[in-house]
Design a protein around this motif. Structure first.
Motif, PDB file in Angstrom:
ATOM      1  N   LYS A 128       0.860  -1.173   0.000  1.00 51.86           N
ATOM      2  CA  LYS A 128       0.000   0.000   0.000  1.00 51.86           C
ATOM      3  C   LYS A 128       0.909   1.240   0.000  1.00 51.86           C
ATOM      4  O   LYS A 128       2.100   1.151   0.336  1.00 51.86           O
ATOM      5  N   VAL A 129       0.328   2.374  -0.343  1.00 50.43           N
ATOM      6  CA  VAL A 129       1.102   3.620  -0.347  1.00 50.43           C
ATOM      7  C   VAL A 129       1.703   3.876   1.030  1.00 50.43           C
ATOM      8  O   VAL A 129       2.876   4.248   1.161  1.00 50.43           O
ATOM      9  N   THR A 130       0.910   3.658   2.072  1.00 52.99           N
ATOM     10  CA  THR A 130       1.400   3.892   3.441  1.00 52.99           C
ATOM     11  C   THR A 130       2.540   2.937   3.797  1.00 52.99           C
ATOM     12  O   THR A 130       3.448   3.305   4.540  1.00 52.99           O
ATOM     13  N   ASP A 131       2.487   1.714   3.264  1.00 54.37           N
ATOM     14  CA  ASP A 131       3.582   0.758   3.503  1.00 54.37           C
ATOM     15  C   ASP A 131       4.892   1.305   2.943  1.00 54.37           C
ATOM     16  O   ASP A 131       5.951   1.213   3.580  1.00 54.37           O
ATOM     17  N   LEU A 132       4.822   1.862   1.737  1.00 54.61           N
ATOM     18  CA  LEU A 132       6.019   2.363   1.078  1.00 54.61           C
ATOM     19  C   LEU A 132       6.570   3.581   1.806  1.00 54.61           C
ATOM     20  O   LEU A 132       7.794   3.760   1.908  1.00 54.61           O
ATOM     21  N   GLU A 133       5.672   4.423   2.309  1.00 55.79           N
ATOM     22  CA  GLU A 133       6.113   5.590   3.074  1.00 55.79           C
ATOM     23  C   GLU A 133       6.821   5.152   4.359  1.00 55.79           C
ATOM     24  O   GLU A 133       7.879   5.701   4.715  1.00 55.79           O
ATOM     25  N   GLN A 134       6.250   4.158   5.043  1.00 56.47           N
ATOM     26  CA  GLN A 134       6.877   3.662   6.270  1.00 56.47           C
ATOM     27  C   GLN A 134       8.213   2.996   5.978  1.00 56.47           C
ATOM     28  O   GLN A 134       9.173   3.117   6.753  1.00 56.47           O
ATOM     29  N   TRP A 135       8.289   2.282   4.876  1.00 56.62           N
ATOM     30  CA  TRP A 135       9.526   1.603   4.502  1.00 56.62           C
ATOM     31  C   TRP A 135      10.642   2.624   4.275  1.00 56.62           C
ATOM     32  O   TRP A 135      11.769   2.461   4.779  1.00 56.62           O
ATOM     33  N   ALA A 136      10.305   3.670   3.503  1.00 56.68           N
ATOM     34  CA  ALA A 136      11.311   4.694   3.219  1.00 56.68           C
ATOM     35  C   ALA A 136      11.791   5.360   4.515  1.00 56.68           C
ATOM     36  O   ALA A 136      12.997   5.617   4.687  1.00 56.68           O
ATOM     37  N   GLU A 137      10.870   5.638   5.422  1.00 57.56           N
ATOM     38  CA  GLU A 137      11.252   6.225   6.711  1.00 57.56           C
ATOM     39  C   GLU A 137      12.083   5.239   7.511  1.00 57.56           C
ATOM     40  O   GLU A 137      13.089   5.600   8.131  1.00 57.56           O
ATOM     41  N   GLY A 138      11.660   3.978   7.485  1.00 56.76           N
ATOM     42  CA  GLY A 138      12.340   2.949   8.275  1.00 56.76           C
ATOM     43  C   GLY A 138      13.782   2.721   7.866  1.00 56.76           C
ATOM     44  O   GLY A 138      14.639   2.441   8.716  1.00 56.76           O
ATOM     45  N   VAL A 139      14.067   2.843   6.578  1.00 52.63           N
ATOM     46  CA  VAL A 139      15.450   2.634   6.106  1.00 52.63           C
ATOM     47  C   VAL A 139      16.251   3.935   6.103  1.00 52.63           C
ATOM     48  O   VAL A 139      17.393   3.966   5.654  1.00 52.63           O
ATOM     49  N   GLY A 140      15.624   5.005   6.591  1.00 49.66           N
ATOM     50  CA  GLY A 140      16.331   6.276   6.686  1.00 49.66           C
ATOM     51  C   GLY A 140      16.465   7.016   5.377  1.00 49.66           C
ATOM     52  O   GLY A 140      17.339   7.877   5.226  1.00 49.66           O
ATOM     53  N   GLN A 141      15.595   6.707   4.404  1.00 51.09           N
ATOM     54  CA  GLN A 141      15.617   7.408   3.121  1.00 51.09           C
ATOM     55  C   GLN A 141      14.203   7.870   2.762  1.00 51.09           C
ATOM     56  O   GLN A 141      13.589   7.363   1.824  1.00 51.09           O
TER      57      GLN A 141
END
Length: 280
Positions: A52-65
């Protein structure tokens, strides 16, 4: 699920894994940062789950990018612009789905379509359309704003009367008999089908049940100006614009067309289906 769609999910998953490993995070570490179960991270990375869009946003935040979110969402849009899950589409309501198709219809001058299970939406009466949308809404658990969806579908029929638009439509004879609605609704629908058969811009072919065919009837599809195919399956609507895909569907349409009957023979098949309703 389509092989192409699954391949696109795998490619997106590979990019997600790349971002995680570049951040030197384990699956468990990233899951903890996103407050997910580790299995979710694994499923996304291996193309077993659509992000989901929110998953991708969290992923980017989680990896520091966090700036990578735009790229990831672009990849997701590309995936979904071709294979549009009914479940995801209907989450926005039936009117949104019908309006989206309507905008594409406004751009199209020549349509080549095939339907094998129901009367085409372009020729449906409001009552018939209501029953069709309701049945499929229950299948996908999306029953809100059906009436708005019906109204949007019926508005598309204005194109039948516009100069310059051409509709070359094939219907498998079985669709004339499918009882997806009450008998009186189907009777009125068949009357409507006979009336549109005489419109200047409409070429209606019926593929008889007894016809010898070189290919069996499959999923419903519409070809828009020989440049875009919109095909339907149980789980998704596919928008295909590659030259290879369009050429394939044009070949399928031509093959089915060679088995179809037009004019009075088509009218007789519709009349026969209608007469069979009076025998009940």
């Amino acid at each position: 699920m389509s092989t192409d769609y699954q391949q696109a999910r795998i490619i997106l998953g590979a990019r997600l894994r790349e971002l995680r490993t570049e951040a030197r995070l384990t699956v468990r570490e990233l899951a903890a940062r996103c407050a997910w179960a580790p299995s979710k991270v694994s499923k996304l990375e291996n193309g077993k789950q659509t992000a989901k869009v929110t998953d991708l946003e969290q992923w980017a935040e989680g990896v520091g990018q966090p700036t990578a979110a735009a790229e990831l969402k672009g990849r997701l849009r590309g995936l979904e612009s071709t294979y549009r899950s009914w479940r995801r589409q209907l989450a926005g309501g039936h009117r949104a789905v019908q309006d989206s198709i309507g905008r594409q219809h406004e751009k199209t001058r020549t349509f080549q379509g095939f339907t094998g299970s129901v009367i085409p939406g372009l020729f449906q009466t409001p009552d018939y359309a209501r029953h069709v949308l309701t049945r499929y809404a229950h299948l996908h658990g999306a029953v809100r704003d059906i009436e708005a969806g019906v109204q949007s579908r019926i508005r598309r029929q204005e194109g039948l009367y516009l100069p310059g638009k051409k509709y070359r439509v094939l219907v498998w004879e079985a669709a004339l008999h499918v009882r997806i609605c009450p008998v009186d609704v189907l009777r009125a629908q068949l009357d409507r089908l006979m009336s549109v058969n005489g419109l200047t811009g409409v070429s209606l072919g019926i593929v008889p049940l007894t016809a010898s065919v070189d290919i069996a009837a499959g999923d419903d599809f519409w070809i828009h100006d020989g440049r875009l195919v919109i095909a339907e399956s149980w789980h998704a609507e596919m928008w295909l614009d590659s030259a290879e895909d369009v050429a394939l569907y044009l070949k399928v349409w031509d093959t089915l067309d060679s088995a179809a009957v037009y004019g009075q023979p088509a009218h007789r098949l519709i009349s026969r289906a209608r007469a069979s309703l009076d025998l009940r």
